[in-house]
Design a protein around this motif. Structure first.
Motif, PDB file in Angstrom:
ATOM      1  N   ARG A 187     -46.927  31.136   1.792  1.00 31.33           N
ATOM      2  CA  ARG A 187     -46.534  32.043   0.713  1.00 31.33           C
ATOM      3  C   ARG A 187     -45.878  31.278  -0.435  1.00 31.33           C
ATOM      4  N   ARG A 188     -45.102  30.236  -0.118  1.00 27.21           N
ATOM      5  CA  ARG A 188     -44.525  29.420  -1.189  1.00 27.21           C
ATOM      6  C   ARG A 188     -45.612  28.754  -2.020  1.00 27.21           C
ATOM      7  N   ARG A 189     -46.618  28.229  -1.362  1.00 26.65           N
ATOM      8  CA  ARG A 189     -47.717  27.612  -2.107  1.00 26.65           C
ATOM      9  C   ARG A 189     -48.406  28.636  -3.001  1.00 26.65           C
ATOM     10  N   LEU A 190     -48.637  29.827  -2.488  1.00 26.56           N
ATOM     11  CA  LEU A 190     -49.291  30.865  -3.268  1.00 26.56           C
ATOM     12  C   LEU A 190     -48.452  31.261  -4.481  1.00 26.56           C
ATOM     13  N   ALA A 191     -47.139  31.348  -4.290  1.00 26.63           N
ATOM     14  CA  ALA A 191     -46.261  31.797  -5.367  1.00 26.63           C
ATOM     15  C   ALA A 191     -46.050  30.732  -6.435  1.00 26.63           C
ATOM     16  N   GLU A 192     -46.158  29.461  -6.068  1.00 31.32           N
ATOM     17  CA  GLU A 192     -45.775  28.388  -6.984  1.00 31.32           C
ATOM     18  C   GLU A 192     -46.946  27.629  -7.586  1.00 31.32           C
ATOM     19  N   SER A 193     -48.100  27.618  -6.934  1.00 29.46           N
ATOM     20  CA  SER A 193     -49.179  26.725  -7.350  1.00 29.46           C
ATOM     21  C   SER A 193     -50.407  27.523  -7.778  1.00 29.46           C
ATOM     22  N   PRO A 194     -51.287  26.912  -8.594  1.00 31.70           N
ATOM     23  CA  PRO A 194     -52.446  27.647  -9.101  1.00 31.70           C
ATOM     24  C   PRO A 194     -53.388  28.153  -8.022  1.00 31.70           C
ATOM     25  N   ALA A 195     -53.677  27.349  -7.014  1.00 32.41           N
ATOM     26  CA  ALA A 195     -54.608  27.750  -5.963  1.00 32.41           C
ATOM     27  C   ALA A 195     -54.218  27.076  -4.664  1.00 32.41           C
ATOM     28  N   VAL A 196     -54.479  27.762  -3.557  1.00 30.74           N
ATOM     29  CA  VAL A 196     -54.214  27.225  -2.223  1.00 30.74           C
ATOM     30  C   VAL A 196     -55.556  27.049  -1.533  1.00 30.74           C
ATOM     31  N   LEU A 197     -55.934  25.804  -1.268  1.00 28.77           N
ATOM     32  CA  LEU A 197     -57.187  25.500  -0.598  1.00 28.77           C
ATOM     33  C   LEU A 197     -56.920  25.255   0.881  1.00 28.77           C
ATOM     34  N   ALA A 198     -57.725  25.877   1.721  1.00 30.53           N
ATOM     35  CA  ALA A 198     -57.524  25.741   3.165  1.00 30.53           C
ATOM     36  C   ALA A 198     -57.606  24.287   3.605  1.00 30.53           C
ATOM     37  N   ALA A 199     -58.430  23.491   2.935  1.00 28.95           N
ATOM     38  CA  ALA A 199     -58.592  22.094   3.317  1.00 28.95           C
ATOM     39  C   ALA A 199     -57.315  21.285   3.113  1.00 28.95           C
TER      40      ALA A 199
END
Length: 584
Positions: free
Chosen positions: A398-410
């Motif tokens: 959730r932090r990655r989603l809130a702070e960064s443009p895109a979250v890649l599963a890889a």
């Protein structure tokens, strides 16, 4: 004020969830990592912010130990090098140690260390959404948010401010924004008064409350330190009014402690981890900080947390030289003081730092609010960056989603990848509702979009030569190396350096003079290449590896829609012409 303890590392506290008021780290906690020091008791006056107002506790601070135990801890921690400087100022040992880590770090590692120890980086999101599509569709071949180049020319963007909350237009006329004074923005109505009474809405409907909360949440995520007299003062009353709800939601969704005092609000963000491409910049020029600049900043903070309210500039410089006698670059010192003034830790900073007779005004409360990372128990800079980013899988994603443009599963470790797979829709949806964003699901991952381009420190569609060149460069690189449908390439595709140079040269020749690009960039293609690639890298559209540059799948959302049945030709991605009698 002088009885208040402060933490040089309040990123995490002992396990458990917060009570929704004191802002405990909650679900992100794994252990107690705090360094607590009592401010020096001297004849200096208390700051104006804390003279009469009650102090709210910092998140997760333990009960105050006796002064004797604190003095013993102070002696042990200062045994390395904390000698009393001739000015009477005493450096905080944790921040002094942090300053030395900055001085020893490389440029990228210093950026990561700053994000981990201060947590003052803003959120970053893509803007214009693409057409809806299923989550099984790849970014490489799905709908795009492409805008034809002639439509992109516009004046440079003003400093980003949060002017509204998405999806709540009906409630906005009664809610003032958090934008900077003097920048009304496209979506703002005239504001005739900046008094606190003007911020109080007359309509207390549910829609108005939701809009206020969303504006406050977006403001804190974009500007983790908000003051009652700073550039975002309009939004501070909203934060105060909804602090209990905001504290609970930030803790539940992101594990971020929120501390709201009488005159400032501080969202203690966790470190984003290594390679997050977050850095401090000069507030006026935009020049990136160097390791030396970070070191001067941490060194100054180590002295300001206990400094008197009125402090001669010469005394501060003397104390800095005594605490760390290594020679300092004047440019690094100037950048550090510029940021401290921008954070309102210091006021009355002279333009010429050689004017030792100038008297600075110090806000010790804000100085103590700046450190957020855990330097106390870390073994070194890399260990601090790792500790600050630790969290259970759901909170980390959730932090990655809130702070960064895109979250890649890889890019995720296995436990976080599994969480995203199991909560592919519910996880992003909760944050989208909290922050007024829109979720874009693709086969490679998820992006939370902000069509207003307000909840971001960078905008690829912004004005300026480097931004326009970067956007043109990425769309043409996608057209050149985009994998064909059915090719198994994953989220990244290698890009030869020669292709980057060739495409950028074509773009500069085609668009440079007609679009009025800066002549220094047109004369120095190396600088244009460096700054355009830097912007794309920070936006997560390209990545760098020892083997060279890689184009990332989300970059395709800025390119023209793919032609899956191109005209027959000789290119690498062209299909052969059909034989006679065969269907096209």
């Amino acid at each position: 004020m002088e009885q208040q303890e402060y933490a040089t590392g309040a990123a995490r506290t002992a396990g458990g969830t917060s009570d929704g008021r004191t802002g405990g780290a909650g679900r992100s906690t794994t252990g107690a990592v705090l360094a607590v020091r009592e401010p020096a008791r001297g004849p200096g006056p208390a700051t104006a912010a804390g003279a009469d107002a009650p102090q709210e506790p910092s998140p997760g601070l333990p009960s105050q130990p006796s002064s004797g135990s604190r003095s013993g801890s102070r002696s042990e921690s200062c045994s390395e090098s904390c000698s009393e400087p001739p000015s009477g100022l005493s450096p905080d040992p944790g921040l002094l140690r942090l300053a030395r880590w900055f001085a020893e770090a490389g440029p990228g590692a210093a950026d990561d260390l700053c994000a981990a120890s201060f947590g003052l980086y803003p959120a970053r999101h893509f803007g214009a959404p693409a057409a809806p599509s299923g989550p099984e569709v790849s970014w490489w071949h799905g709908p795009t948010a492409h805008t034809p180049a002639p439509l992109r020319t516009r004046e440079p963007r003003t400093a980003p401010g949060l002017r509204r909350a998405r999806r709540d237009a009906a409630a906005l006329p009664v809610v003032l924004s958090g934008a900077k004074p003097g920048t009304p923005g496209r979506h703002r109505r005239p504001e005739h008064s900046r008094s606190a009474a003007a911020v109080v809405p007359q309509d207390r409907s549910g829609a108005t409350t939701a809009a206020e909360r969303r504006i406050a949440a977006r403001l804190l995520l974009a500007h983790p330190l908000v003051t009652a007299s700073g550039p975002h003062a309009d939004g501070f009353p909203l934060i105060r009014r909804h602090r209990d709800w905001l504290t609970e939601r930030f803790d539940t969704l992101l594990g971020y402690p929120l501390v709201v005092g009488p005159w400032h609000a501080r969202l203690h963000k966790a470190g984003p981890g290594p390679g997050a491409v977050r850095r401090l910049e000069h507030p006026a020029t935009g020049a990136p900080f160097t390791p030396g600049g970070y070191a001067r900043l941490a060194l100054a903070l180590s002295l300001l947390v206990d400094a008197p309210e009125q402090l001669p500039l010469g005394a501060l410089l003397t104390a800095m030289n005594a605490a760390e006698p290594a020679p300092a670059d004047p440019a690094d010192l100037a950048m550090a003081f510029a940021v401290l003034a921008d954070w309102q830790v210091l006021t009355d900073v002279p333009a010429d730092l050689a004017d030792a007779s100038a008297v600075l005004t110090v806000d010790r409360e804000l100085a103590r609010a700046v450190p957020a990372g855990p330097p106390a128990l870390a073994d070194g800079a890399a260990d601090l960056v790792r500790r600050a980013a630790e969290a259970e899988p759901g909170t980390a994603v959730r932090r990655r989603l809130a702070e960064s443009p895109a979250v890649l599963a890889a890019d995720l470790p296995e436990d976080q990848r599994a969480w995203l797979r199991d909560h592919r829709h519910s996880g992003p949806a909760a944050l989208a509702d909290f922050l007024g964003l829109e979720a874009e699901h693709r086969a490679e991952g998820v992006a939370l979009l902000d069509p207003a381009e307000e909840l971001t420190d960078l905008a690829l569609s912004g004005g300026g030569t480097a931004a326009q060149a970067a956007l043109l460069l990425v769309e043409r690189l996608v057209e050149e190396v985009r994998p064909l449908p059915g090719e198994t390439t994953g989220a990244d595709v290698p890009v030869p350096d020669a292709l980057i140079d060739g495409v950028l040269g074509d773009i500069a020749d085609e668009y440079g003079l007609p679009a009025g690009w800066r002549r220094d960039y047109l004369a120095d293609r190396t600088a244009l290449r460096r700054d355009a690639l830097d912007l794309l890298h920070r936006m997560g559209l390209i990545a760098t590896r020892p083997s060279g540059w890689l184009l990332r799948a989300p970059a395709a959302r800025y390119a023209p829609a793919p032609d899956l049945l191109p005209t027959p030709g000789t290119g690498r991605h062209s299909r052969p012409a059909p034989r006679a009698g065969q269907p096209a």
